[in-house]
Design a protein around this motif. Structure first.
Motif, short mmCIF file in Angstrom:
data_model
loop_
_atom_site.label_atom_id
_atom_site.label_comp_id
_atom_site.label_asym_id
_atom_site.label_seq_id
_atom_site.Cartn_x
_atom_site.Cartn_y
_atom_site.Cartn_z
N GLY A 7 0.82 -1.06 -0.02
CA GLY A 7 0.01 0.06 0.04
C GLY A 7 0.74 1.17 0.02
N VAL A 8 0.20 2.48 -0.23
CA VAL A 8 1.05 3.67 -0.32
C VAL A 8 0.55 4.79 0.67
CG1 VAL A 8 1.05 3.38 -2.85
CG2 VAL A 8 -0.78 4.60 -1.97
N GLY A 9 -0.07 4.28 1.65
CA GLY A 9 -0.72 5.32 2.51
C GLY A 9 0.25 5.78 3.60
N ASP A 10 0.32 6.98 3.89
CA ASP A 10 1.47 7.71 4.73
C ASP A 10 0.69 8.79 5.65
OD1 ASP A 10 1.17 9.68 3.16
OD2 ASP A 10 3.16 9.61 2.41
N ASP A 37 0.72 -7.97 10.11
CA ASP A 37 -0.06 -7.62 11.50
C ASP A 37 -0.23 -6.10 11.80
OD1 ASP A 37 2.80 -6.55 11.68
OD2 ASP A 37 3.60 -8.05 12.92
N THR A 38 -0.07 -5.23 10.86
CA THR A 38 -0.38 -3.81 11.32
C THR A 38 -0.78 -2.98 10.00
OG1 THR A 38 1.56 -3.51 12.76
CG2 THR A 38 0.72 -1.52 12.22
N VAL A 39 -1.91 -2.41 10.36
CA VAL A 39 -2.69 -1.69 9.27
C VAL A 39 -2.69 -0.19 9.58
CG1 VAL A 39 -4.58 -1.09 7.92
CG2 VAL A 39 -4.06 -3.45 8.31
N VAL A 142 -3.99 3.72 2.96
CA VAL A 142 -4.08 2.53 3.76
C VAL A 142 -2.52 2.08 3.47
CG1 VAL A 142 -4.97 0.38 4.00
CG2 VAL A 142 -6.61 2.52 3.37
N TYR A 143 -1.97 1.24 4.28
CA TYR A 143 -0.78 0.96 4.55
C TYR A 143 -0.78 -0.35 5.39
CZ TYR A 143 4.61 0.68 4.73
OH TYR A 143 5.77 0.32 4.73
#
Length: 161
Positions: A7-10, A37-39, A142-143
């Motif tokens: 994903g590209v979320g930051d 394990d982390t979103v 979202v990452y």
């Protein structure tokens, strides 16, 4: 440092989706096989019901969900959700299903998103053809990160049980 990211979320997206919403992000496919394990997700409306975030396998416009986690209801802001267990394989992409509320996205500068009509939950393992119309350069905020797992390996958590 995590072995896998997708994903590209930051937390810097400035546009927001409507709901319901079933969207995939083609940017930054998974760089390993294992468990996420982390979103991290940026929400733009209180009481946003993010039913699911997960991984998808496929290519072009044909994608099937691999695995997902239910995140529940989140309020406006940046969220980091840990303790998840989402299967991921190299080159999977990330997607989400939003029942109500709003998630941030990027309007330009990213690889592009995919969506499906009607925008209903497609986390059922079946392959669907997604649309790309109007989605060039867009990306979900979202990452996800996780650890690689060798084929046939037993996760340490299970060994300790």
């Amino acid at each position: 440092m995590p072995d896998i990211d997708i994903g590209v979320g930051d937390f810097s997206g400035s546009y927001s989706t409507g709901a319901p919403s079933m969207e995939l992000d083609r940017g930054n496919p998974a760089n390993g096989t294992g468990i996420l394990d982390t979103v991290k997700i940026k929400i733009n409306a209180n009481n946003s019901t993010i039913n699911k975030v997960g991984t998808f396998s496929g290519s072009g416009t044909d994608w099937a969900s691999r695995d997902y986690a239910q995140l529940g209801t989140l309020n406006t802001g940046n969220h980091t959700i840990t303790g998840l267990s989402i299967d991921v394989v190299t080159n999977d992409i990330i997607g989400h299903y939003l029942l109500a509320g709003s998630v941030f996205y990027y309007d330009s500068g990213k690889t592009g998103m995919l969506y499906i009509l009607p925008m209903v939950d497609k986390f059922d393992g079946n392959t669907y053809t997604y649309n790309t119309t109007g989605q060039a350069g867009m990306g979900l905020d979202v990452y996800a990160t996780g650890e690689t797992v060798s084929a046939g390996a037993i996760p340490q958590m299970l060994v300790c049980m």
